[in-house]
Design a protein around this motif. Structure first.
Motif, PDB file in Angstrom:
ATOM      1  N   PHE A  52      -1.769  58.908  20.181  1.00 38.19           N
ATOM      2  CA  PHE A  52      -0.895  57.529  20.072  1.00 38.19           C
ATOM      3  C   PHE A  52      -0.715  56.607  18.800  1.00 38.19           C
ATOM      4  CE2 PHE A  52       0.553  53.290  20.455  1.00 38.19           C
ATOM      5  CZ  PHE A  52       1.476  53.326  20.842  1.00 38.19           C
ATOM      6  N   SER A  53       0.189  57.068  17.531  1.00 32.32           N
ATOM      7  CA  SER A  53       0.533  56.234  16.725  1.00 32.32           C
ATOM      8  C   SER A  53       1.586  55.457  16.165  1.00 32.32           C
ATOM      9  CB  SER A  53      -0.209  57.322  15.280  1.00 32.32           C
ATOM     10  OG  SER A  53       0.745  58.337  15.211  1.00 32.32           O
ATOM     11  N   LEU A  54       1.619  54.721  15.050  1.00 27.12           N
ATOM     12  CA  LEU A  54       2.114  53.682  15.377  1.00 27.12           C
ATOM     13  C   LEU A  54       2.121  52.433  14.134  1.00 27.12           C
ATOM     14  CD1 LEU A  54       1.303  50.286  15.719  1.00 27.12           C
ATOM     15  CD2 LEU A  54       1.323  50.843  18.193  1.00 27.12           C
ATOM     16  N   LYS A  55       3.539  52.585  13.045  1.00 24.74           N
ATOM     17  CA  LYS A  55       3.356  52.047  11.980  1.00 24.74           C
ATOM     18  C   LYS A  55       3.034  50.800  12.026  1.00 24.74           C
ATOM     19  CE  LYS A  55       4.778  55.124   8.948  1.00 24.74           C
ATOM     20  NZ  LYS A  55       3.989  55.364   7.446  1.00 24.74           N
ATOM     21  N   PHE A  56       1.781  49.884  11.880  1.00 25.01           N
ATOM     22  CA  PHE A  56       0.990  48.716  11.873  1.00 25.01           C
ATOM     23  C   PHE A  56       2.545  47.605  11.609  1.00 25.01           C
ATOM     24  CE2 PHE A  56      -0.685  45.021  10.753  1.00 25.01           C
ATOM     25  CZ  PHE A  56      -1.187  44.483  10.757  1.00 25.01           C
ATOM     26  N   THR A  57       2.469  47.708  10.369  1.00 19.91           N
ATOM     27  CA  THR A  57       3.714  46.686   9.897  1.00 19.91           C
ATOM     28  C   THR A  57       5.301  46.694  10.497  1.00 19.91           C
ATOM     29  OG1 THR A  57       4.358  48.538   8.501  1.00 19.91           O
ATOM     30  CG2 THR A  57       2.606  47.181   7.529  1.00 19.91           C
ATOM     31  N   LYS A  58       5.303  48.220  11.036  1.00 21.50           N
ATOM     32  CA  LYS A  58       6.648  47.930  11.772  1.00 21.50           C
ATOM     33  C   LYS A  58       6.420  46.413  13.328  1.00 21.50           C
ATOM     34  CE  LYS A  58       9.208  51.003   9.658  1.00 21.50           C
ATOM     35  NZ  LYS A  58      10.778  51.034   9.275  1.00 21.50           N
ATOM     36  N   LEU A  59       5.399  47.276  13.773  1.00 17.23           N
ATOM     37  CA  LEU A  59       4.697  46.675  14.560  1.00 17.23           C
ATOM     38  C   LEU A  59       4.575  44.463  14.698  1.00 17.23           C
ATOM     39  CD1 LEU A  59       4.157  46.460  17.580  1.00 17.23           C
ATOM     40  CD2 LEU A  59       2.368  46.598  17.740  1.00 17.23           C
ATOM     41  N   GLN A  60       4.377  44.736  13.655  1.00 15.51           N
ATOM     42  CA  GLN A  60       4.090  43.541  12.957  1.00 15.51           C
ATOM     43  C   GLN A  60       5.219  42.476  12.355  1.00 15.51           C
ATOM     44  OE1 GLN A  60       2.600  43.115   8.607  1.00 15.51           O
ATOM     45  NE2 GLN A  60       0.771  41.135   8.950  1.00 15.51           N
ATOM     46  N   LYS A  61       6.593  43.153  12.297  1.00 12.54           N
ATOM     47  CA  LYS A  61       7.687  42.679  12.200  1.00 12.54           C
ATOM     48  C   LYS A  61       7.785  41.858  13.214  1.00 12.54           C
ATOM     49  CE  LYS A  61      11.545  43.971   9.767  1.00 12.54           C
ATOM     50  NZ  LYS A  61      12.751  45.160   9.011  1.00 12.54           N
TER      51      LYS A  61
END
Length: 311
Positions: A52-61
């Motif tokens: 499972f992976s995610l874009k950290f900056t997207k979640l931060q946004k």
């Protein structure tokens, strides 16, 4: 923001972050969850592997948008103008005293004397927001017809009694407490349902439209199961479930749309940067806690903006 939507903003926030339009590509589609049988050991127990992976900056946004849209800018400015040491002190003091709001202010000012003025300002601003949101809740409650309020209250009372007294496996208790509560929903006057649908059109399909019958079928099937240990017309029940699921997807999508299009407060650039950094640190800290699970592998690649959990 619509008062009905407000109630679900913070509840849905964390749970729906990963299906948010901003992050719709974050799940690694090449590595879905896979269930495999451990044939080497001859075991019949399945072993589960996933990536499972995610874009950290997207979640931060995502979380930054939530805060800027629903937290008063004066609170953010007051807090992030403080030195980091005082911010940390306020956080610690709040965690220590959050259970007793009557004593929170005095305790926090005692624990963080250098930030006492800021604490007092933030405290009363938060109280003012709580009063405002409390009024939003009261407005919703007042707009709900009495028959619906009574049905909801009886269902809540029944389920709480069953839970606190550990009676969910007790057939007699279910028949005496839960069945009457469910039957109340089937007896709500159509005029009251129409009144609520007029007040909140997003609920209209399930109250008076095509999905109303689906909801009634599922409620009746629950009653039948409790009273008779079985349900009837399973095909009809499955169709009702599928129909209701589609409505719930629509409902969630509407809530997501409203949150996505909420108006952000304008913040000074230094405060905006501090907020973004603060949220980023919190997300990273929470994410790293998964590494404490011995069966999980946590990879944090800040250069490529990927946070990954796998087995």
């Amino acid at each position: 923001m619509n008062s009905l939507n407000f109630l679900v903003v913070f509840v849905l926030g964390s749970a729906l972050a990963l299906s948010w339009p901003w992050t719709k590509h974050v799940i690694n589609q090449k590595s879905p969850a896979i269930i495999e049988f451990d044939s080497a050991s001859g075991s019949n127990w399945p072993s589960v592997s996933f990536s499972f992976s995610l874009k950290f900056t997207k979640l931060q946004k995502f979380f930054t948008h939530i805060v800027k849209s629903y937290v008063d800018s004066d609170i953010l400015i007051t807090f992030f103008q403080l030195p980091m040491s005082q911010q940390n002190c306020i956080e610690h003091a709040l965690m220590e005293n959050w259970q007793n709001m009557n004593d929170t202010l005095d305790q926090m000012m005692e624990m963080c004397p250098n930030a006492s003025d800021a604490i007092e300002n933030i405290y009363y601003e938060v109280i003012a927001e709580m009063v405002e949101y409390g009024q939003e809740f009261m407005n919703i409650s007042d707009s709900i017809p009495a028959s619906i309020q009574d049905a909801i209250q009886q269902l809540v009372t029944a389920t709480m009694t069953l839970q606190t007294e550990n009676l969910f496996q007790n057939q007699t208790a279910l028949q005496e407490l839960l069945v009457p509560a469910l039957q109340n929903f089937l007896q709500i006057p159509q005029t009251d349902l129409q009144t609520l649908a007029n007040e909140y059109p997003i609920l209209a399909p399930i109250l008076t439209g095509n999905d109303q019958q689906s909801l009634e079928i599922l409620i009746q099937s629950a009653i039948d199961m409790i009273e008779n240990g079985t349900t009837y017309n399973e095909g009809t029940i499955q169709n009702a479930y599928d129909q209701l699921t589609q409505y719930l997807k629509f409902f969630v999508q509407q809530i997501l749309y409203d949150i996505d299009n909420a108006t952000e407060d304008n913040l000074p650039s230094n405060i905006n940067h501090a907020l973004k950094q603060y949220i980023g640190n919190k997300i990273a800290k929470c994410f790293s806690k998964f590494a404490n699970f011995p069966f999980l592998k946590v990879t944090i690649d800040q250069v490529n903006d990927v946070y990954e959990i796998s087995t």
